[in-house]
Motif scaffolding. Sequence first.
Motif, PDB file in Angstrom:
ATOM      1  N   ARG A 185       0.824  -1.210   0.000  1.00 41.08           N
ATOM      2  CA  ARG A 185       0.000   0.000   0.000  1.00 41.08           C
ATOM      3  C   ARG A 185       0.857   1.260   0.000  1.00 41.08           C
ATOM      4  N   ALA A 186       1.952   1.227   0.756  1.00 44.59           N
ATOM      5  CA  ALA A 186       2.845   2.397   0.787  1.00 44.59           C
ATOM      6  C   ALA A 186       3.424   2.661  -0.597  1.00 44.59           C
ATOM      7  N   ILE A 187       3.823   1.620  -1.253  1.00 50.05           N
ATOM      8  CA  ILE A 187       4.428   1.774  -2.580  1.00 50.05           C
ATOM      9  C   ILE A 187       3.396   2.249  -3.586  1.00 50.05           C
ATOM     10  N   MET A 212       6.418   9.258  10.169  1.00 47.35           N
ATOM     11  CA  MET A 212       5.444   8.170  10.300  1.00 47.35           C
ATOM     12  C   MET A 212       4.392   8.242   9.215  1.00 47.35           C
ATOM     13  N   GLY A 213       4.808   8.359   7.978  1.00 45.77           N
ATOM     14  CA  GLY A 213       3.872   8.350   6.862  1.00 45.77           C
ATOM     15  C   GLY A 213       3.608   6.927   6.402  1.00 45.77           C
ATOM     16  N   ASN A 214       3.227   6.791   5.152  1.00 45.67           N
ATOM     17  CA  ASN A 214       2.909   5.468   4.620  1.00 45.67           C
ATOM     18  C   ASN A 214       4.087   4.512   4.744  1.00 45.67           C
ATOM     19  N   LEU A 215       5.234   4.977   4.283  1.00 41.71           N
ATOM     20  CA  LEU A 215       6.401   4.093   4.295  1.00 41.71           C
ATOM     21  C   LEU A 215       6.895   3.852   5.714  1.00 41.71           C
ATOM     22  N   GLY A 216       6.960   4.909   6.502  1.00 42.93           N
ATOM     23  CA  GLY A 216       7.435   4.772   7.878  1.00 42.93           C
ATOM     24  C   GLY A 216       6.625   3.744   8.656  1.00 42.93           C
ATOM     25  N   ALA A 240      14.387   8.998   1.550  1.00 40.24           N
ATOM     26  CA  ALA A 240      14.032  10.202   0.800  1.00 40.24           C
ATOM     27  C   ALA A 240      14.951  10.333  -0.404  1.00 40.24           C
ATOM     28  N   PRO A 241      14.402  10.735  -1.544  1.00 37.10           N
ATOM     29  CA  PRO A 241      15.209  10.794  -2.765  1.00 37.10           C
ATOM     30  C   PRO A 241      16.093  12.030  -2.844  1.00 37.10           C
ATOM     31  N   VAL A 242      16.991  12.137  -1.888  1.00 37.65           N
ATOM     32  CA  VAL A 242      17.990  13.207  -1.910  1.00 37.65           C
ATOM     33  C   VAL A 242      19.308  12.672  -1.345  1.00 37.65           C
ATOM     34  N   PHE A 265       9.217   9.449  15.299  1.00 44.68           N
ATOM     35  CA  PHE A 265       8.980  10.886  15.336  1.00 44.68           C
ATOM     36  C   PHE A 265       8.247  11.352  14.100  1.00 44.68           C
ATOM     37  N   ASP A 266       7.450  12.393  14.292  1.00 47.52           N
ATOM     38  CA  ASP A 266       6.800  13.020  13.151  1.00 47.52           C
ATOM     39  C   ASP A 266       6.520  14.479  13.539  1.00 47.52           C
ATOM     40  N   SER A 267       6.355  15.306  12.513  1.00 42.84           N
ATOM     41  CA  SER A 267       6.084  16.718  12.783  1.00 42.84           C
ATOM     42  C   SER A 267       4.580  17.020  12.735  1.00 42.84           C
ATOM     43  N   ILE A 314      15.197   7.402   7.928  1.00 40.05           N
ATOM     44  CA  ILE A 314      14.542   8.645   7.528  1.00 40.05           C
ATOM     45  C   ILE A 314      13.480   8.349   6.491  1.00 40.05           C
ATOM     46  N   THR A 315      12.228   8.619   6.844  1.00 39.36           N
ATOM     47  CA  THR A 315      11.115   8.411   5.905  1.00 39.36           C
ATOM     48  C   THR A 315      10.223   9.646   5.900  1.00 39.36           C
ATOM     49  N   VAL A 316      10.860  10.784   5.749  1.00 36.12           N
ATOM     50  CA  VAL A 316      10.138  12.055   5.631  1.00 36.12           C
ATOM     51  C   VAL A 316      10.239  12.530   4.183  1.00 36.12           C
ATOM     52  N   PRO A 317       9.439  13.512   3.785  1.00 34.73           N
ATOM     53  CA  PRO A 317       9.560  14.037   2.416  1.00 34.73           C
ATOM     54  C   PRO A 317      10.969  14.570   2.145  1.00 34.73           C
ATOM     55  N   ALA A 318      11.321  14.555   0.878  1.00 36.81           N
ATOM     56  CA  ALA A 318      12.670  14.933   0.474  1.00 36.81           C
ATOM     57  C   ALA A 318      13.098  16.277   1.055  1.00 36.81           C
ATOM     58  N   ALA A 319      12.176  17.229   1.066  1.00 35.30           N
ATOM     59  CA  ALA A 319      12.523  18.579   1.499  1.00 35.30           C
ATOM     60  C   ALA A 319      12.971  18.620   2.956  1.00 35.30           C
ATOM     61  N   HIS A 361      -1.301  15.661  14.124  1.00 40.38           N
ATOM     62  CA  HIS A 361      -2.304  14.598  14.127  1.00 40.38           C
ATOM     63  C   HIS A 361      -1.702  13.244  14.482  1.00 40.38           C
ATOM     64  N   LYS A 362      -0.421  13.082  14.212  1.00 44.91           N
ATOM     65  CA  LYS A 362       0.205  11.778  14.441  1.00 44.91           C
ATOM     66  C   LYS A 362       0.852  11.677  15.806  1.00 44.91           C
ATOM     67  N   ILE A 363       1.168  12.842  16.370  1.00 45.35           N
ATOM     68  CA  ILE A 363       1.908  12.820  17.627  1.00 45.35           C
ATOM     69  C   ILE A 363       1.092  12.203  18.747  1.00 45.35           C
ATOM     70  N   LYS A 411      17.505  18.134   7.020  1.00 47.03           N
ATOM     71  CA  LYS A 411      17.357  18.682   8.364  1.00 47.03           C
ATOM     72  C   LYS A 411      17.264  17.548   9.391  1.00 47.03           C
ATOM     73  N   VAL A 412      16.492  16.550   9.078  1.00 43.12           N
ATOM     74  CA  VAL A 412      16.357  15.406   9.971  1.00 43.12           C
ATOM     75  C   VAL A 412      17.708  14.706  10.130  1.00 43.12           C
ATOM     76  N   ALA A 413      18.408  14.553   9.023  1.00 46.17           N
ATOM     77  CA  ALA A 413      19.724  13.899   9.080  1.00 46.17           C
ATOM     78  C   ALA A 413      20.652  14.668  10.018  1.00 46.17           C
ATOM     79  N   ALA A 424       0.779   4.038  -2.926  1.00 46.65           N
ATOM     80  CA  ALA A 424       0.533   5.449  -2.638  1.00 46.65           C
ATOM     81  C   ALA A 424       1.626   6.321  -3.245  1.00 46.65           C
ATOM     82  N   TYR A 425       2.833   5.833  -3.116  1.00 43.21           N
ATOM     83  CA  TYR A 425       3.975   6.620  -3.589  1.00 43.21           C
ATOM     84  C   TYR A 425       3.953   6.777  -5.108  1.00 43.21           C
ATOM     85  N   PHE A 426       3.814   5.670  -5.804  1.00 42.87           N
ATOM     86  CA  PHE A 426       3.937   5.736  -7.261  1.00 42.87           C
ATOM     87  C   PHE A 426       2.671   6.235  -7.940  1.00 42.87           C
TER      88      PHE A 426
HETATM   89  N1  LIG Z   1       5.810   5.314   0.251  1.00 36.92           N
HETATM   90  C1  LIG Z   1       6.754   4.722  -0.460  1.00 36.92           C
HETATM   91  O1  LIG Z   1       6.621   3.553  -0.841  1.00 36.92           O
HETATM   92  C2  LIG Z   1       8.012   5.426  -0.800  1.00 36.92           C
HETATM   93  C3  LIG Z   1       8.793   4.870  -1.777  1.00 36.92           C
HETATM   94  C4  LIG Z   1       9.991   5.487  -2.097  1.00 36.92           C
HETATM   95  C5  LIG Z   1      10.384   6.613  -1.435  1.00 36.92           C
HETATM   96  N2  LIG Z   1       9.614   7.145  -0.502  1.00 36.92           N
HETATM   97  C6  LIG Z   1      10.093   8.335   0.183  1.00 36.92           C
HETATM   98  O2  LIG Z   1       9.938   8.158   1.552  1.00 36.92           O
HETATM   99  C7  LIG Z   1       9.565   9.382   2.138  1.00 36.92           C
HETATM  100  C8  LIG Z   1       8.248   9.220   2.854  1.00 36.92           C
HETATM  101  O3  LIG Z   1       7.294   8.707   1.940  1.00 36.92           O
HETATM  102  P1  LIG Z   1       5.809   8.463   2.397  1.00 36.92           P
HETATM  103  O4  LIG Z   1       5.104   7.861   1.244  1.00 36.92           O
HETATM  104  O5  LIG Z   1       5.767   7.737   3.666  1.00 36.92           O
HETATM  105  O6  LIG Z   1       5.297   9.959   2.589  1.00 36.92           O
HETATM  106  P2  LIG Z   1       4.176  10.477   3.592  1.00 36.92           P
HETATM  107  O7  LIG Z   1       3.806  11.833   3.165  1.00 36.92           O
HETATM  108  O8  LIG Z   1       3.116   9.447   3.723  1.00 36.92           O
HETATM  109  O9  LIG Z   1       4.909  10.548   5.000  1.00 36.92           O
HETATM  110  C9  LIG Z   1       5.805  11.543   5.336  1.00 36.92           C
HETATM  111  C10 LIG Z   1       5.697  11.782   6.826  1.00 36.92           C
HETATM  112  O10 LIG Z   1       6.765  12.609   7.251  1.00 36.92           O
HETATM  113  C11 LIG Z   1       6.233  13.575   8.168  1.00 36.92           C
HETATM  114  N3  LIG Z   1       7.119  14.724   8.173  1.00 36.92           N
HETATM  115  C12 LIG Z   1       7.198  15.739   7.285  1.00 36.92           C
HETATM  116  N4  LIG Z   1       8.175  16.595   7.627  1.00 36.92           N
HETATM  117  C13 LIG Z   1       8.717  16.122   8.760  1.00 36.92           C
HETATM  118  C14 LIG Z   1       9.745  16.566   9.619  1.00 36.92           C
HETATM  119  N5  LIG Z   1      10.452  17.667   9.350  1.00 36.92           N
HETATM  120  N6  LIG Z   1      10.038  15.844  10.717  1.00 36.92           N
HETATM  121  C15 LIG Z   1       9.350  14.718  10.977  1.00 36.92           C
HETATM  122  N7  LIG Z   1       8.362  14.251  10.223  1.00 36.92           N
HETATM  123  C16 LIG Z   1       8.055  14.947   9.125  1.00 36.92           C
HETATM  124  C17 LIG Z   1       4.845  13.858   7.667  1.00 36.92           C
HETATM  125  O11 LIG Z   1       4.043  14.360   8.710  1.00 36.92           O
HETATM  126  C18 LIG Z   1       4.412  12.470   7.224  1.00 36.92           C
HETATM  127  O12 LIG Z   1       3.815  11.752   8.257  1.00 36.92           O
HETATM  128  C19 LIG Z   1       9.511  10.399   1.022  1.00 36.92           C
HETATM  129  O13 LIG Z   1      10.762  11.080   0.958  1.00 36.92           O
HETATM  130  C20 LIG Z   1       9.329   9.556  -0.195  1.00 36.92           C
HETATM  131  O14 LIG Z   1       9.891  10.160  -1.331  1.00 36.92           O
HETATM  132  C21 LIG Z   1       8.421   6.569  -0.158  1.00 36.92           C
END
Ligand SMILES: NC(=O)c1ccc[n+]([C@@H]2O[C@H](COP(=O)([O-])OP(=O)(O)OC[C@H]3O[C@@H](n4cnc5c(N)ncnc54)[C@H](O)[C@@H]3O)[C@@H](O)[C@H]2O)c1
Lengths: 209, 209
Positions: free
Chosen positions: A95-97, B90-94, B176-178, B114-116, B150-155, B119-121, B159-161, A99-101
């Motif tokens: 499901r995560a993948i 803690m998004g989809n992948l996390g 994250a793709p960076v 951890f998450d920012s 690290i499973t946060v958005p690329a942007a 709603h998730k905290i 900072k997290v690192a 969502a991502y793609f």
């Molecule tokens: N879902 C996948 O299968 C997949 C595949 C490849 C790469 N990725 C990469 O993994 C990362 C996460 O993907 P995702 O699908 O879980 O995204 P997502 O949007 O579901 O989850 C991201 C989570 O990070 C949290 N977040 C944002 N900024 C933050 C911060 N500064 N500190 C802490 N938490 C923060 C958000 O609240 C959110 O819960 C992305 O960089 C994405 O490119 C995901």
Amino acid sequence: MPSMVSEKTIERLSLFHRLLKDLQDDDVTHVYSHQLATKAGVTAAQLRRDVMVVGYTGSPSKGYDVKQLSLSIANFFEDPEGETAVLVGMGNLGRAILAYFNGRRPKLHIVACFDSDPHKINRVIHNCRCHPSDKIGEIVSKGEVRVGAITVPAAAAQKVADELVALGIKGIMNFAPVHLKVPPDVFVEGIDLALSLEKVAYFARQKNK
Amino acid sequence: MPSMVSEKTIERLSLFHRLLKDLQDDDVTHVYSHQLATKAGVTAAQLRRDVMVVGYTGSPSKGYDVKQLSLSIANFFEDPEGETAVLVGMGNLGRAILAYFNGRRPKLHIVACFDSDPHKINRVIHNCRCHPSDKIGEIVSKGEVRVGAITVPAAAAQKVADELVALGIKGIMNFAPVHLKVPPDVFVEGIDLALSLEKVAYFARQKNK
DNA sequence: TTAACAATGTTATTCTTTTCACAATAGATA
DNA sequence: TATCTATTGTGAAAAGAATAACATTGTTAA
Ligand SMILES: NC(=O)c1ccc[n+]([C@@H]2O[C@H](COP(=O)([O-])OP(=O)(O)OC[C@H]3O[C@@H](n4cnc5c(N)ncnc54)[C@H](O)[C@@H]3O)[C@@H](O)[C@H]2O)c1
Ligand SMILES: NC(=O)c1ccc[n+]([C@@H]2O[C@H](COP(=O)([O-])OP(=O)(O)OC[C@H]3O[C@@H](n4cnc5c(N)ncnc54)[C@H](O)[C@@H]3O)[C@@H](O)[C@H]2O)c1
């Protein structure tokens, strides 16, 4: 065009391609090899060497034309209207993948999903209806899709792989921690996160000595 | 013991270790290099070469003693009571990764998340309470954990690192793709699924020509 | 116009990883 | 016991990947 380009080079070209698209979004028109290389985390020499295989040639004074190089790489990949893929195993990772793609990601759309669990079948997740996995052959016609992702438990992975191969799929992303046996005309990328994490843990221990 | 062992070798040793544990579960006591190599999808010569680095030596007639070799590899990894890790994002992948590693998986436990997103905290997911990401330094004391994911958005990834590095973390799995910039005493494993998928698509196209 | 410059394309070199090849070896067989 | 067999451990060779080096080239500026 060289008959065979290494996996490493393909990965890097794909990375450069992504970075070039970002630059285009920022209206940057030219970039030097060392600038792009820094963003990618590789050396300038390696980048130039990789760029050789796509046949594009930059200018010694302006560097690379961002748009042109991007087009050259896209052309080298010769992926006209974007690839499609199927995914088997709609569990946590699947499901995560998905969502991502199938999110804002433009390229490589997952067009069909499968699971064996009756509770998941027919549920629509991220714009993708989940089909029963024993009906793959009926829903996807042979040769229709070239790429498949396997996110089922290890015990089921080989069976799923065999089905995908029978469908004519030529590239598999396998997330299950098993080595898949496939014919030589099928490419398998095994992504074993448990191994990766063990590796990270090992080198983390090494580093703080 | 060689001062530096390659990443590839560490990955394979980890894989062999897993396969040996499976064999132990099936009460197999001995295994030949070519048998284990086949399961792992590598050549027997490579396996023997890898086994060299852990210092264990098998018998020409019985092959490897499954239990002994398993112990030798574990000893080489010198990871006594199992590693701990933190996960940020803690998004989809996390969540999928958390489920995977904190499920029946014995080794490498994720001890804090951890998450920012407010709603998730404080939500508890897979036995792990989600903390506000700006409180990492308060919740995890410096040097307490060596590995981070690290499973946060690329942007947000760099900072997290930086925060993880400040915590004394020495190994990072970055999804994250960076490209992350970290000090030389920190090991980063970048897992870029989009690149992997592009690679699979490329070779899939190559294969059916 | 021409010299100086900075970055490219590409060849040569170095370094790493894999494969090969085979002597050494432990056990099985007669 | 002596011989035969199959497998190991490992040095040497081969293959593959990264780095370095440099001649070439387009541009700028004197
Ligand atoms: N879902 C996948 O299968 C997949 C595949 C490849 C790469 N990725 C990469 O993994 C990362 C996460 O993907 P995702 O699908 O879980 O995204 P997502 O949007 O579901 O989850 C991201 C989570 O990070 C949290 N977040 C944002 N900024 C933050 C911060 N500064 N500190 C802490 N938490 C923060 C958000 O609240 C959110 O819960 C992305 O960089 C994405 O490119 C995901
Ligand atoms: N979740 C992760 O982050 C993660 C990380 C690394 C590896 N993996 C691997 O990925 C795979 C999936 O992991 P998960 O966490 O999503 O597991 P999961 O149990 O959440 O999902 C597995 C899904 O596969 C389905 N399934 C089982 N047998 C099937 C079959 N024969 N055909 C079709 N579908 C079938 C199940 O119904 C379930 O929905 C496993 O092999 C796991 O080892 C997962």
